[in-house]
Design a protein around this motif. Structure first.
Motif, mmCIF file in Angstrom:
data_model
loop_
_atom_site.group_PDB
_atom_site.id
_atom_site.type_symbol
_atom_site.label_atom_id
_atom_site.label_comp_id
_atom_site.label_asym_id
_atom_site.label_seq_id
_atom_site.Cartn_x
_atom_site.Cartn_y
_atom_site.Cartn_z
ATOM 1 N N HIS A 153 12.248 -3.512 3.379
ATOM 2 C CA HIS A 153 11.647 -4.839 3.202
ATOM 3 C C HIS A 153 12.171 -5.463 1.921
ATOM 4 C CE1 HIS A 153 8.815 -8.059 2.720
ATOM 5 N NE2 HIS A 153 8.075 -7.453 1.822
ATOM 6 N N HIS A 193 11.075 -7.621 -0.521
ATOM 7 C CA HIS A 193 9.752 -8.094 -0.926
ATOM 8 C C HIS A 193 9.835 -9.421 -1.691
ATOM 9 C CE1 HIS A 193 5.533 -7.166 -2.421
ATOM 10 N NE2 HIS A 193 5.900 -8.231 -3.108
ATOM 11 N N HIS A 217 12.083 -2.410 -0.835
ATOM 12 C CA HIS A 217 11.526 -1.052 -0.706
ATOM 13 C C HIS A 217 11.419 -0.657 0.750
ATOM 14 C CE1 HIS A 217 7.457 -2.565 0.440
ATOM 15 N NE2 HIS A 217 7.602 -3.478 -0.491
ATOM 16 N N HIS A 256 9.718 0.240 4.073
ATOM 17 C CA HIS A 256 8.440 -0.281 4.560
ATOM 18 C C HIS A 256 7.998 0.490 5.788
ATOM 19 C CE1 HIS A 256 5.121 -2.981 5.051
ATOM 20 N NE2 HIS A 256 5.578 -3.856 4.168
ATOM 21 N N HIS A 290 -0.530 -8.765 -0.508
ATOM 22 C CA HIS A 290 0.827 -9.310 -0.360
ATOM 23 C C HIS A 290 0.959 -9.991 0.993
ATOM 24 C CE1 HIS A 290 5.079 -9.834 -0.201
ATOM 25 N NE2 HIS A 290 5.326 -8.799 0.571
ATOM 26 N N HIS A 300 3.768 -11.584 3.540
ATOM 27 C CA HIS A 300 5.201 -11.685 3.852
ATOM 28 C C HIS A 300 5.529 -13.119 4.283
ATOM 29 C CE1 HIS A 300 6.275 -7.189 4.514
ATOM 30 N NE2 HIS A 300 5.098 -7.227 3.916
ATOM 31 N N PHE A 304 3.326 -10.172 8.040
ATOM 32 C CA PHE A 304 2.386 -9.129 7.662
ATOM 33 C C PHE A 304 1.618 -9.563 6.408
ATOM 34 C CE2 PHE A 304 2.397 -4.171 7.144
ATOM 35 C CZ PHE A 304 1.245 -4.087 7.896
ATOM 36 N N HIS A 350 -1.074 -7.514 3.676
ATOM 37 C CA HIS A 350 -1.729 -6.228 3.450
ATOM 38 C C HIS A 350 -1.990 -5.978 1.983
ATOM 39 C CE1 HIS A 350 2.110 -4.365 2.063
ATOM 40 N NE2 HIS A 350 2.646 -5.227 2.909
ATOM 41 N N HIS A 361 -1.318 -4.000 -1.176
ATOM 42 C CA HIS A 361 -0.087 -3.290 -1.559
ATOM 43 C C HIS A 361 -0.373 -1.946 -2.216
ATOM 44 C CE1 HIS A 361 4.242 -3.016 -2.189
ATOM 45 N NE2 HIS A 361 4.381 -4.163 -1.559
HETATM 46 CU CU1 C2O Z 1 6.155 -4.936 -0.675
HETATM 47 CU CU2 C2O Z 1 4.670 -5.371 3.095
HETATM 48 O O1 C2O Z 1 5.383 -5.073 1.211
#
Ligand code: C2O
Length: 564
Positions: free
Chosen positions: A88, A90, A133, A135, A468, A470, A525, A527, A529
């Protein structure tokens, strides 16, 4: 021999490699940056323990992605490890292009062992520090790296030009195999053991056993100003960070410029990034930089301090460094006043386009809980929910299901508010209040302006949760302690220069209000973190519909999108 990291920039390449091949772009005009990420298992030793970890190109932390605003970035990921993988990026918005976003089973199926996938994305309208990172499960414990996006050619930073810059990635280290520990813990219905150390650029620093040689150090010249790009890649800990003897000037958070302010320490939640300027104008010596958790409820955390060294040129390594003053671990006061100071820069060049009129109000409660589990150690299993729904991961990517209209993968009926109104932050509530499980998404019409209030609850315990989203940045228009009051609190919202970011902490026993315009179609997404809470189900997704205009629909999927 493994490739270290390969950059191509137009046709002009500069050879720099000693081990493998390292190319650095020297042609600033180039618009395509290509990287090769080999997922490999490598033996790494820290704190007197050696263990195999999953890496990118054998590096820990992984390679930095350098791009310039406006570039196209191609990252070919080849998986040589025995774990399924997805990466991902980020904070990158991935406009119409969720296919390159990376969360496993949300926007793609994982890259299986032996397979490759090229993440292909444009860096549009963003500049600053972000990060990438893994995911999937807890693999991001070792699979992460920095993303540095330079401003467009000829566009200076809106702050004094630093002499040089350094990335500081804050992480966590376990002496044991993290994936195994998590599997075991899930079987027992318990949280896995907390990490054994915090790290700065993968190194814990000399306060940990066997760690003298695992210490990151940066050399500074007296009188010069440095830009530090700080990234919290820890799995479960919000961190304080400070440098002994030196103030820091905050200039950017989550790749958005801020009104500069000077502080002695900063707070950074998992997922967040913070850029600071530091002037090397103190007595030449060796100074420790330190990172240690912020935790203002009695939940055990790895509270040991990771250190790195800021060393003035000419000072020998034998001089003992000075330790920084970090706020006490439970310093709610510091956390709150620090967050109050964060404001968008909000200039004509970098405006804060806060949605003023709200089309849709969402109110989500954050709940922790215990479910019965006959096979578990205590007969119970820890769980987490949003609006009483524990998110269940699907078996195929939600974006595929949405794009190809595959029925039965998700329901688009995630509720806009919790099923019952209660005193969310009152006396400890142990009941689950009828929590259910499901792959339920919230359907959002294209370009609607959304206000989302995230409300912490005292179900099991209050706790601070870094959320977080997305696919978007959002504006953090308000924050408070206790229960959100829709009649009174909105009057206090900052609609002028609120911080704009992609990850925001919901304060312990409080709430946070964010606003964004749903102008990026796809499945996105959202969520907590904290990996612990994500794995317990503290997550959901938005399905943002296509607009009617020519550039308002999800792009077709790439040919090499991994199959399930
Ligand atoms: Cu850094 Cu869904 O994450």
């Amino acid at each position: 021999m493994a490739r270290q990291c390969t950059f191509y920039s137009g046709s002009i390449l500069l050879f720099l490699g000693f081990i493998g091949f390292v190319f650095l772009p020297i042609d600033a005009e180039a618009a395509v940056k290509k990287y090769q990420f080999d997922i490999q298992v490598k033996n790494v030793s820290r704190l007197c323990h050696a263990k195999p970890i999953v890496t990118v190109n054998g590096m820990f932390p992984g390679p930095t992605i350098y791009a310039r605003e406006g570039d196209r970035v191609l990252v070919n990921v080849t998986n040589y490890a025995q774990y399924n993988m997805s990466i991902h990026w980020h904070g990158l918005k991935q406009f119409r292009n969720g296919w390159a976003d990376g969360p496993a089973y949300i926007t793609q199926c994982p890259i299986k062992s032996g397979n490759s996938y090229t993440y292909d994305f444009n860096v549009t309208g963003q500049r600053g520090t972000l990060w990438w990172h893994a995911h999937i499960f807890w693999l991001r414990a070792t699979v992460y790296g920095a993303i540095v996006i330079m401003p467009k050619e000829g566009t200076p930073f809106p702050f004094p030009q630093p002499y040089s810059e350094v990335n500081l990635l804050l992480g966590e280290w376990w002496n044991t195999d993290v994936e195994e520990a998590v599997k075991q813990a899930n079987k027992l219905g318990m949280p896995p053991a907390m990490s054994d150390a915090h790290t700065i650029n993968g190194k814990p620093g000399p306060l940990f056993p066997c760690s003298e040689k695992h210490t990151f150090a940066m050399e500074v010249e007296w009188g010069k100003t440095y830009l530090l790009r700080i990234i919290n890649a820890a799995l479960n800990d919000e961190l304080f960070f400070a440098i002994a003897g030196h103030n820091m000037t905050i200039v950017e958070i989550d790749a958005v410029y801020t009104k500069p302010f000077t502080t002695q320490a900063l707070l950074i939640a998992p997922g967040q990034t913070t850029n600071v300027l530091v002037r090397a104008d103190r007595t030449p010596a060796r100074y420790f930089m330190g990172a240690r958790p912020f935790m203002d409820v009695p939940i055990p955390v790895d509270n040991k301090t990771a250190t790195a060294i800021l060393q003035y040129k000419g000072i020998p390594n034998t001089v003992t460094p000075i330790l920084p003053q970090l706020p006490p671990p439970n310093d709610t006061e510091f956390a709150s006043s620090y967050n109050d100071k964060l404001r968008s820069l909000n200039t004509p060049t970098f405006p804060a386009n806060v949605p003023i009129k709200v089309d849709r109000h969402l109110f989500y409660t954050i709940g922790l809980g215990q479910n019965p589990c006959p096979s578990c150690l205590n007969g119970t299993q820890l769980t987490a929910s949003l609006n009483n729904i524990t998110f269940v991961m699907p078996r195929i990517g939600l974006l595929q299901a949405h794009y190809f209209n595959i029925k039965g993968v998700f329901r688009a009926d995630f509720p806009d508010r919790p099923p019952a109104v209660f005193n969310y932050t009152g006396a400890p509530l142990t009941a689950n209040l009828g929590t259910s499980s499901g792959t339920r998404l919230s359907r959002v019409a294209f370009n609607k302006s959304i206000e989302l209030v995230l409300q912490d609850t005292n179900l099991l315990t209050v706790e601070s949760h870094p959320f977080h989203l997305h696919g978007y940045n959002f504006f953090v228009v308000g924050r408070g302690i206790g229960n959100f009051d829709p009649a009174k609190d909105p009057a206090m919202f900052n609609l002028v220069d609120p911080p704009e970011r992609n990850t925001i902490g919901v304060p312990t026993g409080g709430w946070t209000a964010i606003r964004f315009r749903a102008d990026n179609p796809g499945v996105w997404f959202m969520h907590c973190h904290l990996e612990l809470h994500t794995s317990w189900g503290l997550k959901m997704a938005f399905v943002v519909e296509d607009g009617k205009g020519p550039n308002q629909s999800v792009l077709p999927p790439p040919k090499d999108l991994p199959p399930c």
